[in-house]
Design an enzyme around this catalytic site. Sequence first.
Site, PDB file in Angstrom:
ATOM      1  N   GLU A 111       0.742  -1.069   0.038  1.00  0.00           N
ATOM      2  CA  GLU A 111      -0.097  -0.003  -0.028  1.00  0.00           C
ATOM      3  C   GLU A 111       0.876   1.172  -0.042  1.00  0.00           C
ATOM      4  O   GLU A 111       1.944   1.167   0.579  1.00  0.00           O
ATOM      5  CB  GLU A 111      -0.911   0.134   1.218  1.00  0.00           C
ATOM      6  CG  GLU A 111      -2.022  -1.028   1.401  1.00  0.00           C
ATOM      7  CD  GLU A 111      -1.703  -2.265   1.823  1.00  0.00           C
ATOM      8  OE1 GLU A 111      -2.361  -3.324   1.676  1.00  0.00           O
ATOM      9  OE2 GLU A 111      -0.437  -2.327   2.478  1.00  0.00           O
ATOM     10  N   TYR A 123       7.386   2.197  -7.900  1.00  0.00           N
ATOM     11  CA  TYR A 123       6.611   0.900  -8.081  1.00  0.00           C
ATOM     12  C   TYR A 123       6.098   0.556  -9.467  1.00  0.00           C
ATOM     13  O   TYR A 123       6.415  -0.464  -9.899  1.00  0.00           O
ATOM     14  CB  TYR A 123       5.261   0.875  -7.040  1.00  0.00           C
ATOM     15  CG  TYR A 123       5.802   1.294  -5.423  1.00  0.00           C
ATOM     16  CD1 TYR A 123       7.111   0.747  -5.057  1.00  0.00           C
ATOM     17  CD2 TYR A 123       4.979   2.057  -4.666  1.00  0.00           C
ATOM     18  CE1 TYR A 123       7.283   1.066  -3.855  1.00  0.00           C
ATOM     19  CE2 TYR A 123       5.415   2.244  -3.495  1.00  0.00           C
ATOM     20  CZ  TYR A 123       6.552   1.850  -3.002  1.00  0.00           C
ATOM     21  OH  TYR A 123       7.146   1.893  -1.790  1.00  0.00           O
TER      22      TYR A 123
END
Length: 154
Positions: A111, A123
């Site tokens: 998260e 990411y």
Amino acid sequence: MTKSDTLSRLAFRPMQMADVDAIMAIEPTIFPYPWSRGNFTDSLNSGYSCWVTEHDGKIMGYAVLMMVLDEAHILNISIAKPYQGQGFGRDLLMHMIDIARQRNALNMFLEVRPSNQSAIGLYESIGFNEMAIRRNYYPAANGREDAVLMGLAL
């Protein structure tokens, strides 16, 4: 200090209980709502895969990975402010991906705050995709902030 100056002395090793003091000196400098000492000691005591990266014997980053069956979940991944923006976060994340693969994980999840665009960019550049929004996940100055759930097929 540049990455090329540091790379030859960069090392990854399993986190130890003795590292928690150094980690607690870093954590509140990079997060407005940092993990507590108990979060780190509980992670170590629970057998999570906890790692640090060092430069000249000084901790510059750390990560906590929880395995559940064939899924790996990054609970915390952090680089100390002086080392941010030099690729060390990418190196640490790639190390954690290698650890997850060694443990036969098929997928990795994490998260991230939507406001943390630099982390989201990192990411995505590695291949993580947005999977869902977790509403009111993080504490924030004006209540709560959502989390972007991201996943990577390993």
